[in-house]
Design a protein around this motif. Structure first.
Motif, PDB file in Angstrom:
ATOM      1  N   ASN A 104      50.277  38.449  42.263  1.00 55.97           N
ATOM      2  CA  ASN A 104      50.587  37.538  41.157  1.00 55.97           C
ATOM      3  C   ASN A 104      50.467  38.244  39.810  1.00 55.97           C
ATOM      4  OD1 ASN A 104      51.289  35.126  42.481  1.00 55.97           O
ATOM      5  ND2 ASN A 104      49.142  34.660  42.853  1.00 55.97           N
ATOM      6  N   PHE A 105      49.438  39.062  39.661  1.00 56.47           N
ATOM      7  CA  PHE A 105      49.267  39.822  38.426  1.00 56.47           C
ATOM      8  C   PHE A 105      50.479  40.710  38.171  1.00 56.47           C
ATOM      9  CE2 PHE A 105      48.250  43.936  36.574  1.00 56.47           C
ATOM     10  CZ  PHE A 105      47.795  43.558  35.327  1.00 56.47           C
ATOM     11  N   MET A 113      43.760  48.640  45.325  1.00 56.61           N
ATOM     12  CA  MET A 113      45.081  48.830  45.920  1.00 56.61           C
ATOM     13  C   MET A 113      45.059  48.918  47.444  1.00 56.61           C
ATOM     14  SD  MET A 113      47.257  48.814  43.538  1.00 56.61           S
ATOM     15  CE  MET A 113      47.999  49.518  42.112  1.00 56.61           C
ATOM     16  N   THR A 114      43.931  49.276  48.007  1.00 54.67           N
ATOM     17  CA  THR A 114      43.846  49.410  49.468  1.00 54.67           C
ATOM     18  C   THR A 114      43.046  48.286  50.107  1.00 54.67           C
ATOM     19  OG1 THR A 114      41.912  50.865  49.288  1.00 54.67           O
ATOM     20  CG2 THR A 114      44.091  51.918  49.389  1.00 54.67           C
ATOM     21  N   VAL A 165      42.541  38.760  47.575  1.00 58.74           N
ATOM     22  CA  VAL A 165      42.630  39.813  46.562  1.00 58.74           C
ATOM     23  C   VAL A 165      44.064  40.331  46.470  1.00 58.74           C
ATOM     24  CG1 VAL A 165      41.852  42.143  45.936  1.00 58.74           C
ATOM     25  CG2 VAL A 165      40.205  40.464  46.804  1.00 58.74           C
ATOM     26  N   ILE A 166      44.707  40.520  47.598  1.00 63.43           N
ATOM     27  CA  ILE A 166      46.089  41.004  47.628  1.00 63.43           C
ATOM     28  C   ILE A 166      47.023  39.993  46.955  1.00 63.43           C
ATOM     29  CG2 ILE A 166      48.049  41.583  49.117  1.00 63.43           C
ATOM     30  CD1 ILE A 166      45.929  42.606  51.155  1.00 63.43           C
ATOM     31  N   TYR A 175      43.655  37.149  37.290  1.00 66.17           N
ATOM     32  CA  TYR A 175      44.023  37.527  38.649  1.00 66.17           C
ATOM     33  C   TYR A 175      43.217  38.664  39.282  1.00 66.17           C
ATOM     34  CZ  TYR A 175      48.076  34.604  37.831  1.00 66.17           C
ATOM     35  OH  TYR A 175      48.893  33.544  37.560  1.00 66.17           O
ATOM     36  N   ILE A 176      42.504  39.442  38.488  1.00 70.47           N
ATOM     37  CA  ILE A 176      41.794  40.592  39.046  1.00 70.47           C
ATOM     38  C   ILE A 176      40.309  40.459  38.759  1.00 70.47           C
ATOM     39  CG2 ILE A 176      41.554  43.104  38.990  1.00 70.47           C
ATOM     40  CD1 ILE A 176      44.506  43.242  38.237  1.00 70.47           C
ATOM     41  N   ASP A 177      39.509  40.591  39.783  1.00 73.32           N
ATOM     42  CA  ASP A 177      38.056  40.496  39.641  1.00 73.32           C
ATOM     43  C   ASP A 177      37.570  41.488  38.590  1.00 73.32           C
ATOM     44  OD1 ASP A 177      35.195  41.197  40.274  1.00 73.32           O
ATOM     45  OD2 ASP A 177      35.497  39.580  41.719  1.00 73.32           O
ATOM     46  N   ASN A 178      36.678  41.040  37.725  1.00 72.06           N
ATOM     47  CA  ASN A 178      36.214  41.895  36.629  1.00 72.06           C
ATOM     48  C   ASN A 178      35.510  43.163  37.102  1.00 72.06           C
ATOM     49  OD1 ASN A 178      33.924  40.592  37.487  1.00 72.06           O
ATOM     50  ND2 ASN A 178      33.203  40.072  35.444  1.00 72.06           N
TER      51      ASN A 178
END
Length: 73
Positions: A64-65, A51-52, A58-59, A33-36
């Motif tokens: 989901n993560f 976070m911003t 991405v949000i 779920y999160i770009d490396n």
């Protein structure tokens, strides 16, 4: 108190940075779920950028993560 905020897996302070970027319990979810870019060479600036971020994709992936990680805890 610090002892109440320790990760049961890593024995580190379980703050937002640890939860999203470092905790080994969520490594598989992080990869999904999160770009490396954000977690391979982690730093606080990258977490803040994540976070911003205003990119809807991405949000949604970050949401989901977090959702799946909380189900696992």
């Amino acid at each position: 108190p610090y002892n109440d905020r320790k990760c049961i897996v890593c024995d580190k302070l379980d703050d937002e940075y640890h939860f999203v970027i470092e905790c080994t319990l969520f490594h598989d979810l992080r990869k999904l779920y999160i770009d490396n870019h954000y977690w391979e060479t982690p730093c606080m600036f990258k977490l803040i950028a994540l976070m911003t971020c205003e990119n809807k994709t991405v949000i949604k992936k970050l949401s989901n993560f977090v959702y799946k990680a909380f189900l696992r805890k």
